[in-house]
Design a protein around this motif. Structure first.
Motif, short mmCIF file in Angstrom:
data_model
loop_
_atom_site.label_atom_id
_atom_site.label_comp_id
_atom_site.label_asym_id
_atom_site.label_seq_id
_atom_site.Cartn_x
_atom_site.Cartn_y
_atom_site.Cartn_z
N VAL A 52 0.78 -1.31 0.10
CA VAL A 52 -0.45 -0.21 0.01
C VAL A 52 1.09 1.48 0.02
O VAL A 52 0.49 2.09 -0.17
N ALA A 53 1.84 0.90 -0.56
CA ALA A 53 3.08 1.78 -0.12
C ALA A 53 3.38 3.52 0.69
O ALA A 53 2.49 4.05 0.91
N CYS A 54 3.14 2.45 2.00
CA CYS A 54 3.04 3.59 3.19
C CYS A 54 4.43 3.35 3.97
O CYS A 54 4.51 4.35 4.60
N ASN A 55 6.00 3.36 3.02
CA ASN A 55 6.83 3.69 3.01
C ASN A 55 7.54 3.42 4.91
O ASN A 55 8.89 3.48 4.55
N ALA A 99 8.90 -4.33 9.01
CA ALA A 99 8.09 -3.05 9.37
C ALA A 99 6.88 -4.14 8.62
O ALA A 99 5.89 -2.73 8.66
N CYS A 100 6.59 -4.24 7.34
CA CYS A 100 5.69 -4.08 6.80
C CYS A 100 4.33 -4.64 7.57
O CYS A 100 4.47 -5.35 8.28
N PRO A 101 3.15 -3.75 7.51
CA PRO A 101 2.27 -4.00 7.64
C PRO A 101 0.68 -4.89 7.23
O PRO A 101 -0.20 -4.90 7.77
N THR A 102 1.78 -4.26 5.62
CA THR A 102 0.16 -5.68 5.52
C THR A 102 1.66 -6.92 4.87
O THR A 102 0.32 -7.23 3.81
N CYS C 105 -3.15 3.10 9.64
CA CYS C 105 -2.19 4.35 9.64
C CYS C 105 -1.21 4.33 8.77
O CYS C 105 -0.47 5.31 8.08
N PRO C 106 -1.09 2.69 7.42
CA PRO C 106 -0.26 2.35 6.27
C PRO C 106 -0.69 3.50 5.40
O PRO C 106 -0.15 4.12 4.30
#
Lengths: 171, 314, 904
Positions: A52-55, A99-102, C105-106
């Protein structure tokens, strides 16, 4: 003094031990499923990009070898416009995966990525994306997240109530 | 003519052994570490020697712009030269030697002292603080250990009544000097390790602290000279130990004397490598303390006792 | 200010009396979590997060929980912030707020600079005990600037408190009750307030986010920032401009206690996208023969051409620009010589700004900063539509009307930060504000009197008030009774006020009005020493340009022939009539133009040079207050785009056939500027030069968390390229350097440990709402004179009698549309109305047109077709016309014109 001699003797005895060496290209070593090798980007169960390109991976990366740019499609689903990993810098620490939340970014047990030209170690999104879910199945971030980004409507996610009608007078 | 053949033979022999040691050391070390070591290039990985040589020859010969050029070039040469010169006095067989000197041991001691120059000059000319520290350590270490290296041999000299190595070997016909001169052997062996700054006494090039010590700035064949010099040193010290304490070329006659010397030499080379495989590096001050406070008194004691016994026996 | 001793966490502190505990704590650097408190808006105690424990005295072991934002500091107070009860209390408050906060948040644009994230970490809440479903809300479309995501809301009420109470917006409100509380509009639609962008910074979570930023979203830690100054108007608000991957990503407010404080207007925040425009001039273009096309050219070709075109025997004329920095203008003036330097503004604007500048230099009246304007207790606005010409001034005046309620509150023992009871007590009580303009004004609703008059009427009122305050001032004789009474009322109130303020400006384009305002200020200062005068100017560097010697654009008409004309960042077709500009270009043999975006002037260029915008260059702008402020590069150089001053430096080099560069770096230029023009003294002394170092290091533009360094350029070349060196400033395009508390004028971003949101600002301030540590950035170049040397302007006769059959047309400025560069930004362009004229219903009837119909307008040589808007507030005989809109021809206003209905 004696211990020095003992050390020397013990070391000498190792002459008669079996060598641990694995003759690599002919003999492949066993790599555990959670081995931290080549990095891939996975897809969710609907075969859409999970990223999701959260960086967060880029921020976690200690050698700063990940860069990306967020964008969104017509329905508002956010994804990475480009996603680049410079493997010539990567130290395979796995921080990005943590770190990846997805569950999008995952490290897989593949280490054979030698190149004669260093430039070939720069992987773009098309090189990183696989057509599978990797280690973690049946997770779709957009179905969990409380936002409407074109995947599910407001209140349709897991653990969500229907949206509130602000103009209703009911308590 | 024959003499020239011997000279060339010894030269080729020494250099071949030194080069071969690259492979021998790596294989032995890996065996002691439960590995296999270089086994890919050629049969048993022997081609590794050739490959390393080719690599060293064709590497860019880089002299850092801040270095003192002439000295920088000279230093590795001195090392190889002094060690190779010392091979001249070693008797490989009853009449198989380059130079039958009646001051053989003094010649060896003198040459090994000259070897210090190579290290000091190399470190100095590199104009690099790590090299300089390495060189300083090396000079102190080598000067220290030279003192009782010489002293430890005096027992042997007294017993053989000669500085001539041929005579010393002949004198061992009745029994190797290792038995009466055990302390001398121990002191000489330890000093020999320190003199060639091999592990565990490689403090001048301690890579953990000094990059590569006095030869940090060296590359290509100049580094190769230091490299080969080190192996030549090992070979030399091993050959000397064999000659001085283990009867040199003496041995049962089913093998030629030269082979006996080689067997004994290689045994000690093996010990050198075993030391590297098993022992950690002491601190610099521990090394100096050990030298001055343990080995020196020990060598002097050995000298005293040997002298006393010899006088008593006379 | 009296100090009181208090004890917090066992340590003794001295804090200012009259503050609340939260303010005191934040001033001392003690992290007290909070949501609803905002320094500019005070405390309401809504969120319950700032709970701390207060003890009665040293013997009290129990203590009780109090809200620190509602607790005035008192002598000997004993406070504990780290005890378990208050810690648990705060954690449970956050846990409660988080029960409905979505798991997003993401994909939230606030992530990484989120006050809620900071507070959650700060309070230590980390595990969700609530097992039930989350309530959700539908979102609204709020226009091109602001995105809305109500699920993220934590009901702190900051948005409506800012939007309604602080900025006077009407169309954002709170609906429903209990956990259904909803912040939005009554129906979907564009947020109308000119300050809506501040919701992005005010909202502690991601309910309101920047839509323009979303299109090229980058996390805060990945942005490369530079301190900058807004070029939208003459106020000179401080902004932070941020770059990533070579494009400008967003504009945020940069705190300046004396100027913009916590807020900026929407033109400044959303008008930045022109920098990324695809139609930017990015190559050198040369037209080799007249009537040829412009062709791309190499630098060498240009240099050889410059050598011939700028040779010493040629007559070179330079036209400067009020939107270029003083350094660029000075460079041009150096190239052409002072006598050949023209300001690039119309004769009238030149005259008016000059009049104001001279008055400011010679009078003893203070030109206030925005902060001081907020403290004014009686304000008169004369003929300026402030919300459209200097929006932040309007916002400051809005705050000034609250001063009376502060006074009343103080009498009743309510401190000024205690917002809710204060507003309850004050009700409609306001400090007097008088708005005298020609048409409706957004300040009308809070004004004591709003007077609608023609320009003559406004000027007459001004002169009359001056005459009432000081008999030496000329006064008109033909004032009607009603106006006479009004003038007397205003004059009396201003005279008796503690800090009266007069605000006017040059946007009217009316000389009499400006003179009336200045006369009034002079007259008022003779009876009230504290009086302040603020004159709003048209553009970001109008004041700086006026401080430089030079002639007006109209003065060029007298020249016979020009060999080479150099135009600096100026679209002349916006400054003078098409005919006169065409004539100017025709008599110029070669035209050199430096600019960022293609416009009509650049199309006439024979040599077109790509000039850097304000985010790719450094320079100094002088605000209408006379405050010089430096802006710095956020985007590294992209060949061949260069700063204008550097191009002109190359021109000088070519002209003088020199080998070495004219100015090697920016500081050399500033040094020669202050040497040549002593009015700018102090620029080099008071702003850190390029050699400034903090602990031997430069100030990094990037945060410590900056990511992707070894990858962002890897597609082009896998080996990392060297960072672009910045020789011109103490900032570096890197994350390496000394980022801790740089001087206020060099602060590229705000971050303090534990504070990733904009609230990190607390660490950079003396106290919340105070000054930046080490003083606010910028220096005032013009201070009031010790002795007043000004003269009263003699009242001029009105000119309206000569135009009996025509209507007076006055300019109507719009916050979105009247400024040149911002209109090129796509989001802002969506807010621009079609060009229009305001017609009084009676006048409309006379012409025979209705609302939204087209009308034919003849003014000077222009014939326009333009849409009519019926505007009741206009006095009869006055017509308002949209000014400086894109695609509209230049019309000199105020002017007189004829209307005809178009028969369809």
């Amino acid at each position: 003094m004696f211990s020095i001699l003992q050390t020397i003797w013990l070391t000498f005895l190792h002459l008669f031990h079996k060598a641990e060496t694995v003759q690599y290209p002919e003999e492949k070593p066993y790599l555990a499923p959670r081995y931290r090798g080549r990095i891939v980007l996975t897809r969710d169960s609907d075969m859409n990009e999970r990223c999701v390109a959260c960086n967060l991976c880029a921020a976690a990366c200690p050698v700063d070898c990940i860069s990306l740019q967020a964008t969104e499609d017509e329905s508002g689903r956010r994804y990475a416009e480009f996603f680049r990993i410079n493997f010539s810098r990567c130290i395979f620490c796995g921080f990005c995966e943590e770190a990846c939340p997805t569950y999008a970014i995952q490290l897989i047990p593949d280490t054979e990525m030698g190149e004669y030209d260093r430039q070939n170690l720069v992987y773009e999104k098309e090189h990183l994306l696989i057509s599978g879910q990797g280690k973690y199945h049946n997770y779709n971030f957009y179905k969990q997240a409380g936002v409407d980004m074109g995947v599910k409507g407001k209140g349709e996610g897991e653990m969500e109530e229907k949206p509130i009608d602000v103009k209703s007078l009911m308590p | 003519m024959n003499h020239i053949l011997i000279i060339v033979g010894v030269l080729v022999l020494a250099l071949t052994i030194a080069a071969g040691l690259i492979w021998v050391e790596r294989r032995l070390l890996s065996l002691w570490q439960d590995r296999l070591g270089p086994n890919r290039v050629g049969p048993l990985g022997l081609g590794q020697v050739l490959a390393d040589m080719i690599k060293l020859f064709f590497k860019e010969d880089w002299i850092p712009p801040f270095a003192d050029k002439p000295v920088f070039v000279l230093a590795p040469g001195i090392l190889v030269l002094t060690i190779l010169l010392t091979f001249a006095i070693i008797p490989f067989g009853p009449h198989f030697y380059v130079f039958n000197s009646n001051i053989g041991i003094l010649f060896f001691l003198g040459n090994s002292s000259l070897g210090v120059y190579s290290i000091v000059l190399g470190g100095w000319a590199s104009n690099n603080k790590y090299s300089m520290i390495g060189a300083m350590r090396a000079s102190a270490q080598m000067l220290t250990y030279e003192v009782f290296m010489g002293l430890s041999l005096m027992g042997v000299v007294m017993m053989a009544d000669s500085f001539n190595l041929n005579t010393i070997v002949e004198a061992q016909k009745g029994g190797w000097f290792i038995i009466p001169q055990f302390i001398g052997f121990v002191v000489f062996f330890i000093a020999g390790v320190a003199e060639t700054h091999r592990l565990p006494f490689d403090i001048p090039e301690a890579e953990g602290e000094l990059v590569a010590g006095y030869h940090s700035e060296y590359s290509g064949m100049k580094f190769g000279m230091f490299f080969v010099g080190e192996y030549l040193g090992i070979t030399l010290i091993s050959a000397l130990i064999a000659t001085l304490f283990f009867g040199g070329w003496l041995g049962p006659s089913f093998l030629p004397p030269f082979v006996w010397l080689m067997i004994k030499t290689f045994f000690f080379i093996g010990i050198f490598i075993l030391l590297r495989a098993s022992l950690p590096r002491p601190r610099y001050d521990q090394l100096m303390t050990f030298g001055w406070k343990v080995l020196l008194p020990l060598a002097l004691l050995n000298l005293l006792i040997t002298g006393a016994i010899l006088i008593f026996l006379k | 200010m009296t100090m009181v001793k208090i004890q917090i966490d066992g340590k003794q502190y001295e804090v200012k009396q009259g503050k609340n505990l939260l303010e005191a704590g934040l001033t001392l650097g003690i992290d007290i979590p909070h949501f609803c408190y905002h320094p500019a808006m005070g405390s309401v105690g809504a969120c319950r997060l700032c709970a701390v424990k207060k003890f009665r005295d040293a013997d009290d072991k129990q203590g009780r929980i109090v809200m620190s934002c509602l607790e005035p500091v008192t002598e000997g107070m004993i406070i504990e912030t780290r005890d378990d009860t208050s810690k648990d209390f705060r954690a449970s408050v956050v846990e409660g707020l988080m029960t409905n906060h979505p798991h997003d948040c993401p994909v939230c644009d606030e992530g990484g600079e989120c006050h809620l994230q900071d507070m959650t970490v700060m309070t230590g809440h980390n595990y969700r005990h609530f097992d039930f479903k989350k309530r959700t809300h539908n979102n609204q479309y709020l226009g091109p600037f602001i995105a809305h995501e109500m699920n993220r809301c934590i009901q702190c009420y900051r948005c409506v408190r800012f939007y309604r109470d602080y900025a006077g917006g009407k169309d954002l409100n709170v609906f429903s009750s209990h956990n259904h509380v909803y912040f939005g509009r009554h129906e979907e639609g564009t947020l109308e307030s000119e300050f809506s962008g501040n919701l992005v910074e005010v909202c502690p979570t991601g309910v309101f986010t920047d839509k323009t930023f979303h299109k090229h979203f980058t996390r805060k830690w990945d942005l490369s920032n530079a301190p900058s100054v807004c070029t939208g108007c003459s106020v000179g608000c401080n902004i932070i401009v941020s770059e990533r991957y070579g494009s400008l990503r967003r504009v945020m407010n940069r705190y300046n206690g004396a100027v913009n404080g916590y807020f900026i207007c929407d033109r400044g925040r959303f008008g930045y996208e022109f920098v990324n425009d695809e139609k930017r001039i990015r190559t050198i273009k040369i037209r080799h023969k007249k009537n040829d096309n412009q062709e791309e050219a190499e630098n060498e070709t240009l240099i050889s051409l410059l050598k011939t075109e700028l040779s010493k025997d040629k007559r070179i004329i330079g036209i400067g620009s009020p939107r270029a920095s003083i350094e660029s203008n000075f460079a041009l003036s150096t190239l052409v010589g002072k006598e050949n330097f023209y300001h690039g503004i119309s004769k009238k604007e030149h005259l008016l700004t000059d009049t104001i500048l001279n008055f400011m230099k010679q009078s003893s009246i203070r030109t206030p900063s925005l902060k001081q304007m907020e403290k004014a207790d009686a304000v008169l606005v004369l003929g300026e539509d402030l919300v459209n010409t200097a929006p932040m001034v309007a916002l400051a005046l809005r705050q000034s009307t609250r001063n009376k309620s502060f006074e009343t509150a103080e009498k009743n023992g309510i401190p000024s930060w205690n917002d809710a009871p204060l507003r309850e007590l004050a009700q409609d009580e306001k400090s007097p504000l008088f708005v005298i303009t020609s048409f409706k004004d957004s300040l009308d609703e809070i004004a004591e009197n709003s007077i609608r008059e023609s320009y003559d009427g406004i000027a007459n009122l001004g002169f009359a008030m001056a005459g009432l305050l000081d008999t030496k001032a000329p006064s008109p004789s033909n004032l009607n009774k009603e106006h006479q009474n009004l003038a007397e009322k205003i004059a009396t109130i201003l005279k008796n006020a503690k800090n009266p303020l007069i605000v006017s400006g040059v946007h009217s384009g009316d000389e009499r009005m400006v003179q009336a305002a200045l006369n009034m200020a002079k007259a008022l200062s003779s009876v009230n020493k504290n009086c302040m005068l603020s004159m709003v100017l048209p553009e970001s560097n109008s004041m700086g340009l006026a401080m430089m010697p030079g002639k007006s654009l109209d003065d060029l008409a007298s020249l016979e022939e020009i060999d080479t004309l150099v135009v600096l960042e100026n679209d002349l077709y916006r400054r003078a009539s098409e005919k006169s500009v065409n004539a100017l270009f025709e008599k110029s043999k070669k035209v050199i133009v430096l600019d960022h975006l293609i416009n009509k002037t650049t199309q006439r260029a024979d040599l077109l040079l790509p000039a850097a915008t304000f985010v790719e260059a450094e320079g100094t702008l002088v605000s209408h207050e006379g405050r010089a402020q430096r802006f710095y590069k956020a985007l590294p150089d992209k060949e061949p785009v260069m700063e204008s001053w550097r191009w002109i430096g190359e021109m000088i080099q070519a002209k003088e056939q020199k080998q070495e560069a004219t100015w090697k770096r920016f500081d050399d230029l500033v040094a020669s500027l202050t040497h040549e023009l002593p009015v700018f003294d102090g620029l080099e002394k008071h702003m850190p030069d390029a050699d400034f170092r903090m602990l031997n290091e430069k100030v990094p533009r990037q945060t410590l968390r900056y990511s992707g360094r070894t990858s962002m350029n890897a597609k082009v070349a896998v080996s990392e390229t060297r960072i672009t060196l910045d020789e011109d400033s103490p900032l570096t395009f890197s994350m390496e350097g000394q980022s801790e508390m740089p001087p206020s004028s060099l602060t590229p971003f705000y971050w303090t440990p534990g504070w990733n949101s904009v609230q990190a600002l607390y660490g950079y301030l003396d106290e919340p709402n105070g000054s930046m540590k080490g003083g606010d950035p910028g220096i005032r170049l013009i201070e009031p004179a010790e002795n007043d040397n000004t003269e009263y302007f003699k009242e001029m006769s009105s000119t309206s009698e000569n135009h009996e059959r025509e209507l007076q047309i006055v300019p109507v400025y719009q916050i979105f549309g009247s400024e040149e560069l911002s209109t090129k930004s796509p989001a802002l362009a969506k807010r621009i109305k079609d060009p229009f004229i305001y017609l009084n219903p009676e006048d409309a009837k006379a012409v025979g047109v209705d609302d939204d119909e087209l009308v034919h307008l003849e003014i000077d040589d222009n014939k326009l077709e333009i849409k009519v808007k019926i505007e009741n507030s206009l006095p009869k005989g006055v017509v308002g016309m949209a000014k400086n809109f894109p695609e509209m021809p230049f019309v000199m206003l105020p002017g007189y014109g004829r209307f005809k209905k178009i028969n369809s």
